[in-house]
Design a protein around this motif. Structure first.
Motif, short mmCIF file in Angstrom:
data_model
loop_
_atom_site.label_atom_id
_atom_site.label_comp_id
_atom_site.label_asym_id
_atom_site.label_seq_id
_atom_site.Cartn_x
_atom_site.Cartn_y
_atom_site.Cartn_z
N MET A 119 -9.80 -8.57 -1.95
CA MET A 119 -9.37 -7.93 -0.71
C MET A 119 -7.95 -7.38 -0.83
SD MET A 119 -10.71 -10.59 2.21
CE MET A 119 -12.46 -10.98 2.40
N VAL A 120 -7.11 -8.05 -1.62
CA VAL A 120 -5.71 -7.66 -1.74
C VAL A 120 -5.54 -6.47 -2.67
CG1 VAL A 120 -3.43 -8.44 -2.50
CG2 VAL A 120 -4.90 -9.98 -1.20
N ILE A 121 -6.43 -6.31 -3.65
CA ILE A 121 -6.30 -5.24 -4.64
C ILE A 121 -6.78 -3.92 -4.03
CG2 ILE A 121 -6.98 -4.41 -6.91
CD1 ILE A 121 -7.51 -7.33 -7.67
N PRO A 122 -5.93 -2.88 -3.95
CA PRO A 122 -6.35 -1.60 -3.40
C PRO A 122 -7.54 -1.02 -4.16
CG PRO A 122 -3.98 -1.67 -3.65
CD PRO A 122 -4.52 -2.87 -4.37
N GLY A 123 -8.51 -0.52 -3.43
CA GLY A 123 -9.67 0.12 -4.03
C GLY A 123 -10.81 -0.83 -4.33
N MET A 151 -1.65 2.89 5.05
CA MET A 151 -0.74 2.74 6.19
C MET A 151 0.68 2.36 5.77
SD MET A 151 -3.36 0.89 8.86
CE MET A 151 -3.87 -0.38 7.69
N GLY A 152 0.96 2.42 4.46
CA GLY A 152 2.30 2.14 3.98
C GLY A 152 2.70 0.68 4.08
N LEU A 153 1.70 -0.21 4.12
CA LEU A 153 1.96 -1.64 4.30
C LEU A 153 1.97 -2.41 2.99
CD1 LEU A 153 -0.30 -2.53 7.37
CD2 LEU A 153 2.19 -2.57 7.31
N TYR A 154 1.36 -1.85 1.96
CA TYR A 154 1.01 -2.65 0.79
C TYR A 154 2.21 -3.33 0.14
CZ TYR A 154 -1.49 -4.14 -3.34
OH TYR A 154 -2.05 -4.91 -4.32
N ASP A 155 3.22 -2.55 -0.25
CA ASP A 155 4.38 -3.12 -0.93
C ASP A 155 5.10 -4.14 -0.05
OD1 ASP A 155 3.83 -1.57 -3.12
OD2 ASP A 155 5.28 -0.01 -2.63
N LYS A 156 5.24 -3.80 1.24
CA LYS A 156 5.94 -4.70 2.17
C LYS A 156 5.16 -6.00 2.36
CE LYS A 156 6.17 -1.32 5.21
NZ LYS A 156 6.43 -0.55 6.44
N LEU A 157 3.83 -5.90 2.42
CA LEU A 157 3.01 -7.09 2.64
C LEU A 157 3.05 -8.01 1.41
CD1 LEU A 157 1.22 -7.94 5.08
CD2 LEU A 157 -0.74 -7.24 3.72
N ILE A 158 2.93 -7.41 0.23
CA ILE A 158 3.00 -8.20 -1.01
C ILE A 158 4.35 -8.90 -1.11
CG2 ILE A 158 3.03 -8.08 -3.52
CD1 ILE A 158 0.25 -7.83 -2.40
N HIS A 159 5.42 -8.16 -0.79
CA HIS A 159 6.76 -8.75 -0.85
C HIS A 159 6.89 -9.91 0.14
CE1 HIS A 159 11.15 -8.76 -1.47
NE2 HIS A 159 11.23 -9.03 -0.18
N SER A 160 6.36 -9.74 1.34
CA SER A 160 6.46 -10.79 2.36
C SER A 160 5.69 -12.03 1.95
CB SER A 160 5.93 -10.27 3.70
OG SER A 160 6.74 -9.23 4.21
N ILE A 161 4.53 -11.84 1.31
CA ILE A 161 3.72 -12.99 0.88
C ILE A 161 4.42 -13.74 -0.25
CG2 ILE A 161 1.56 -13.66 -0.26
CD1 ILE A 161 0.20 -11.38 1.30
N THR A 162 4.94 -12.99 -1.23
CA THR A 162 5.53 -13.64 -2.41
C THR A 162 6.93 -14.19 -2.13
OG1 THR A 162 6.31 -11.48 -3.19
CG2 THR A 162 4.19 -12.26 -4.03
N HIS A 163 7.58 -13.73 -1.04
CA HIS A 163 8.91 -14.22 -0.69
C HIS A 163 8.89 -14.96 0.64
CE1 HIS A 163 9.74 -11.07 -3.67
NE2 HIS A 163 10.87 -11.70 -3.92
#
Length: 283
Positions: free
Chosen positions: A159-163, A29-41
């Motif tokens: 859960m966070v790691i794709p696949g 759904m194109g969320l992965y990079d944005k979600l990781i960035h939001s969590i780490t920042h």
């Protein structure tokens, strides 16, 4: 906002199903990079991060609470079409992730080696892993508290790691049906205002939940660090994980109810899952 809640619900549903990766659904759904960035920042970009995280986490929690009993029923009674639907969701994620490695050389050793290694890891987990087993009631003491904390960390990290399926890891650890049962018991205790039962459920769900939160934030920082240094190789590893997930699901599927009609329904479910993934994904 509504779309993000729906996307969060898809992630939540994926995390209920053994063999299906919530991280994969984020990628789809194109969320992965944005979600990781939001969590780490989260600390430095609190307002913008919470604007994304709140609806996603709310949707995921809503799906887990509302649909855990439904999917427990579907997997027990209609395993073939249910698992085919989630295979469709996973296959629907591939076009998005393939864009991440567009223009790279797939025969380069730093690309195909991680792909094959992580493909083998997921399939191997499915082959050697046992079924979830029967749910058990837990007597929570200090040792059990620490075990539940550890189980939550492992589940959240995967859960966070794709696949990689967090619920499959719970199966391998022998806690899948137990945690699913306690989620349903917690809902029942709240709706019936059964305070003693609710407190008993909290004794299990609180340490597990703390482990989940810690695991999500810890692994997110690690993944961001890896992607900054070895982005292409990391995405080939993710492709290996994603392509192995349908194989793992089909290996874990109960085929005792198989028939021509059930297979046809399963194929329709597969197409429906693929359609949903393609529509919820960002172009």
């Amino acid at each position: 906002m509504i779309k993000m809640i729906l996307q969060g619900m898809i992630v939540g549903i994926a995390n209920i199903i053994p063999g299906v990766s919530g991280g994969t659904m984020m990628v789809a759904m194109g969320l992965y990079d944005k979600l990781i960035h939001s969590i780490t920042h989260l600390k430095s970009e609190f307002k913008s991060s919470m604007k994304l995280l709140l609806p996603i986490f709310f949707g995921a929690a809503l799906a887990i609470v509302i649909l855990s009993r439904l999917f427990e029923f579907l997997l027990q009674n209609y395993p073939i079409p249910t698992n085919f639907a989630f295979c469709g969701l996973i296959v629907g994620s591939l076009p998005f992730i393939l864009k991440k490695v567009k223009g790279s050389n797939p025969v380069k050793s730093s690309n195909w080696i991680p792909l094959l290694i992580f493909f083998a890891i997921v399939v191997g987990m499915a082959v050697i892993g046992e079924d979830s087993g029967s749910a058990q009631r837990l007597q929570v003491d200090l040792l059990q508290f620490l075990v539940l904390l550890f189980v939550g960390i492992i589940a959240a990290a995967t859960m966070v790691i794709p696949g990689v399926s967090g619920s499959m890891m719970l199966m391998l650890l022998g806690y899948y049906e137990t945690i699913l049962s306690y989620v349903n018991q917690t809902v029942d205790a709240i709706t019936s205002f059964d305070i003693p039962a609710f407190i008993n459920c909290c004794m299990v769900m609180i340490p597990f939940g703390v482990g989940v939160v810690f695991g999500i934030f810890a692994i997110a920082k690690l993944i961001e660090w890896i992607l900054m240094r070895w982005e292409t190789s990391a995405y080939y590893a993710i492709i290996g994980l994603i392509t192995a997930s349908p194989v793992a699901i089909l290996l874990k599927t109960d085929w005792s109810q198989s028939s021509i009609m059930m297979i046809v329904i399963g194929l329709i479910s597969f197409i429906a899952g693929w359609f949903v993934a393609s529509k919820l994904g960002d172009e």
